[in-house]
Every structure is written in structure tokens, then in C-alpha cells.
Scaffold this motif. Structure first.
Motif, PDB file in Angstrom:
ATOM      1  N   GLU A  15       0.713  -1.373  -0.044  1.00 14.32           N
ATOM      2  CA  GLU A  15      -0.089  -0.044  -0.191  1.00 14.32           C
ATOM      3  C   GLU A  15       0.831   1.032   0.110  1.00 14.32           C
ATOM      4  N   GLU A  16       1.883   1.292   0.812  1.00 18.66           N
ATOM      5  CA  GLU A  16       2.986   2.385   0.967  1.00 18.66           C
ATOM      6  C   GLU A  16       3.559   2.658  -0.525  1.00 18.66           C
ATOM      7  N   MET A  17       4.092   1.423  -1.211  1.00 18.44           N
ATOM      8  CA  MET A  17       4.690   1.655  -2.151  1.00 18.44           C
ATOM      9  C   MET A  17       3.648   2.059  -3.280  1.00 18.44           C
ATOM     10  N   VAL A  44       8.582  14.873  -2.681  1.00 14.90           N
ATOM     11  CA  VAL A  44       8.752  14.617  -1.491  1.00 14.90           C
ATOM     12  C   VAL A  44       7.785  13.668  -0.821  1.00 14.90           C
ATOM     13  N   GLN A  45       6.521  13.814  -0.955  1.00 15.72           N
ATOM     14  CA  GLN A  45       5.614  12.895  -0.676  1.00 15.72           C
ATOM     15  C   GLN A  45       5.611  11.394  -1.140  1.00 15.72           C
ATOM     16  N   ALA A  46       6.121  11.438  -2.274  1.00 21.54           N
ATOM     17  CA  ALA A  46       6.302  10.121  -2.941  1.00 21.54           C
ATOM     18  C   ALA A  46       7.756   9.421  -2.144  1.00 21.54           C
ATOM     19  N   GLU A  48       8.590   9.968   0.870  1.00 22.72           N
ATOM     20  CA  GLU A  48       8.056   9.702   2.472  1.00 22.72           C
ATOM     21  C   GLU A  48       7.370   8.167   2.408  1.00 22.72           C
ATOM     22  N   GLU A  49       6.534   7.889   1.172  1.00 30.53           N
ATOM     23  CA  GLU A  49       5.825   6.696   1.207  1.00 30.53           C
ATOM     24  C   GLU A  49       6.856   5.512   1.095  1.00 30.53           C
ATOM     25  N   THR A  50       7.812   5.830   0.420  1.00 28.00           N
ATOM     26  CA  THR A  50       8.808   4.660   0.353  1.00 28.00           C
ATOM     27  C   THR A  50       9.469   4.336   1.709  1.00 28.00           C
ATOM     28  N   ALA A  51       9.602   5.497   2.647  1.00 28.14           N
ATOM     29  CA  ALA A  51      10.199   5.586   3.903  1.00 28.14           C
ATOM     30  C   ALA A  51       9.293   4.682   4.851  1.00 28.14           C
ATOM     31  N   HIS A  52       7.890   4.821   4.512  1.00 23.25           N
ATOM     32  CA  HIS A  52       6.820   4.225   5.384  1.00 23.25           C
ATOM     33  C   HIS A  52       7.029   2.758   5.063  1.00 23.25           C
ATOM     34  N   ALA A  53       7.024   2.540   3.796  1.00 25.74           N
ATOM     35  CA  ALA A  53       7.323   0.995   3.137  1.00 25.74           C
ATOM     36  C   ALA A  53       8.225   0.373   3.712  1.00 25.74           C
ATOM     37  N   HIS A  92      -7.007   9.524  -0.837  1.00 25.23           N
ATOM     38  CA  HIS A  92      -6.111   8.358  -0.558  1.00 25.23           C
ATOM     39  C   HIS A  92      -5.637   8.465   0.791  1.00 25.23           C
ATOM     40  N   GLU A  93      -5.190   9.273   1.415  1.00 25.11           N
ATOM     41  CA  GLU A  93      -4.560   9.256   2.632  1.00 25.11           C
ATOM     42  C   GLU A  93      -5.591   8.993   3.905  1.00 25.11           C
ATOM     43  N   LYS A  94      -7.077   9.217   3.525  1.00 29.78           N
ATOM     44  CA  LYS A  94      -7.930   8.615   4.219  1.00 29.78           C
ATOM     45  C   LYS A  94      -8.146   7.254   4.215  1.00 29.78           C
ATOM     46  N   PHE A  95      -7.988   6.720   3.066  1.00 32.34           N
ATOM     47  CA  PHE A  95      -8.021   5.202   2.752  1.00 32.34           C
ATOM     48  C   PHE A  95      -6.559   4.594   3.747  1.00 32.34           C
ATOM     49  N   ILE A  96      -5.480   5.322   3.572  1.00 26.22           N
ATOM     50  CA  ILE A  96      -4.331   4.695   4.394  1.00 26.22           C
ATOM     51  C   ILE A  96      -4.583   4.834   5.646  1.00 26.22           C
ATOM     52  N   THR A  97      -5.096   5.902   6.503  1.00 26.52           N
ATOM     53  CA  THR A  97      -5.603   5.896   7.746  1.00 26.52           C
ATOM     54  C   THR A  97      -6.325   4.806   7.940  1.00 26.52           C
ATOM     55  N   GLU A 125       1.307   9.906  12.394  1.00 24.26           N
ATOM     56  CA  GLU A 125       1.792  10.455  11.129  1.00 24.26           C
ATOM     57  C   GLU A 125       0.619  10.808   9.949  1.00 24.26           C
ATOM     58  N   GLN A 126      -0.305   9.867  10.311  1.00 27.00           N
ATOM     59  CA  GLN A 126      -1.409  10.087   9.269  1.00 27.00           C
ATOM     60  C   GLN A 126      -2.449  11.485   9.604  1.00 27.00           C
ATOM     61  N   VAL A 127      -2.249  12.030  10.919  1.00 30.10           N
ATOM     62  CA  VAL A 127      -2.708  13.193  11.126  1.00 30.10           C
ATOM     63  C   VAL A 127      -2.274  14.327  10.111  1.00 30.10           C
ATOM     64  N   GLU A 128      -0.792  14.130  10.123  1.00 38.15           N
ATOM     65  CA  GLU A 128      -0.190  15.052   9.221  1.00 38.15           C
ATOM     66  C   GLU A 128      -0.478  14.784   7.734  1.00 38.15           C
ATOM     67  N   GLU A 129      -0.578  13.525   7.325  1.00 37.61           N
ATOM     68  CA  GLU A 129      -0.842  13.056   6.054  1.00 37.61           C
ATOM     69  C   GLU A 129      -1.930  13.608   5.460  1.00 37.61           C
ATOM     70  N   GLU A 130      -3.102  13.599   6.349  1.00 38.27           N
ATOM     71  CA  GLU A 130      -4.450  14.036   6.054  1.00 38.27           C
ATOM     72  C   GLU A 130      -4.185  15.866   5.999  1.00 38.27           C
TER      73      GLU A 130
END
Ligand code: FEO
Length: 162
Positions: A15-17, A44-46, A48-53, A92-97, A125-130
Motif C-alpha cells: 500500500e505504501e509503495m 517529497v510525498q512519494a 516519504e511513502e517509500t520510507a513508510h514502506a 487516498h490518505e484517508k484510505f491509508i488511515t 503520521e496520518q494526522v499530518e498526512e491528511e
């Protein structure tokens, strides 16, 4: 480790990738339009997502679980506007949350304390992501594309991660 929890954590790497892939496609569209600031924001957002993965990847390895990389679908490559891009991002970020909440509930259910602690970082992190795309949406709704204000916002967006 609980099998279902391990499977869902492995799924989260995907999901993060996939998120990184979605945002990188948005960055490409923005760059084609010469909106370099918004494109930089998305890059930068992309990243961050690979860092999350990577956090999920490392956690599973540390717990002795096998990692399985799954297929990533084709992302959207065309958009109606910059505003639409940030609206899709927020959705999408709401889906990830929702995914993080599911993982957290699962970890709690099987009493996997290390997983619960690891997931707390993602809950914060998801608070920031949304919040980040939501703020951009509010600003973009006030400014028309092609105006001076729009180009100022593009420039400001480009400061992210610098
Ligand atoms: Fe990794 Fe944007 O959530």
C-alpha cells in the motif's frame, strides 16, 4: 507472529509503495505542466511513502517474517487540475488511515505489543498526512490557476523538504 497480522503488515508495504507510485505519477503530470513547486511537493510525498514502506519492511524482518512483494496497479496519469490532484491525495490518505487503524486494531486484538508501538508512529503520521493535502485544497479553492497567487503557491509548495 500472528499470521493474519503478518499478512496485513506485508500488504501495507504494498500500500505504501503503491502510494509512492500514485504520487510520483502526479509529480510527473505537474512537471509536464511546469508546476515545479507542486511537483516537488509530490516528489517529497512519494519519497516519504517509500520510507513508510521501509518501516513495515524492517519491522517484519526484525520479527523474522518473510517479506513478499506484491503487484502494484497502474496509477492515474491524467488529472483535470492541481486541485483535483490534492483532492485525490486527501482521499487516498484517508484510505491509508483506515488501513493503519485496521492494523492497529488487529495488533491490539492479538496482543502484539511491539506492533502496537510501531503502529502508534503511523497513527500520529496520518494526522499530518491528511492535514497537508487538506491545507493545500483550502488554498487552491481560493486561487484560480494561472493567476499570480497560483504561481506564488506553486513556489511555496516547492519549499517542502528543503
Ligand atoms: Fe504512508 Fe501517506 O501514508
Amino acid at each position: 507472529m500472528d499470521k493474519k497480522l503478518a499478512k496485513e503488515l506485508n500488504q501495507q508495504i504494498n500500500e505504501e509503495m503503491a502510494s509512492a507510485y500514485i504520487y510520483q505519477a502526479m509529480a510527473a503530470w505537474l512537471e509536464n505542466k511546469n508546476y515545479e513547486g507542486f511537483a516537488g511537493w509530490m516528489k517529497v510525498q512519494a519519497k516519504e511513502e517509500t520510507a513508510h514502506a521501509d518501516k513495515f519492511y524492517k519491522f517484519l524482518l526484525d520479527r523474522g517474517e518473510k517479506i513478499e512483494f506484491l503487484a502494484i496497479g497502474k496509477p492515474e496519469n491524467d488529472f483535470a487540475s492541481v486541485l483535483e490532484i490534492f483532492e485525490i491525495t486527501l482521499k487516498h490518505e484517508k484510505f491509508i488511515t483506515g488501513r493503519i487503524n485496521l492494523l492497529s486494531e488487529l495488533a491490539e486484538k492479538v496482543k502484539d505489543r511491539p506492533a502496537e508501538i510501531m503502529l502508534q508512529w503511523f497513527i500520529t503520521e496520518q494526522v499530518e498526512e491528511e492535514k497537508n493535502p487538506a491545507v493545500m485544497i483550502e488554498k487552491l479553492k481560493l486561487i484560480k490557476e494561472g493567476t499570480g497567487g497560483f504561481f506564488y503557491l506553486d513556489k511555496e509548495a516547492g519549499k517542502r523538504g528543503k
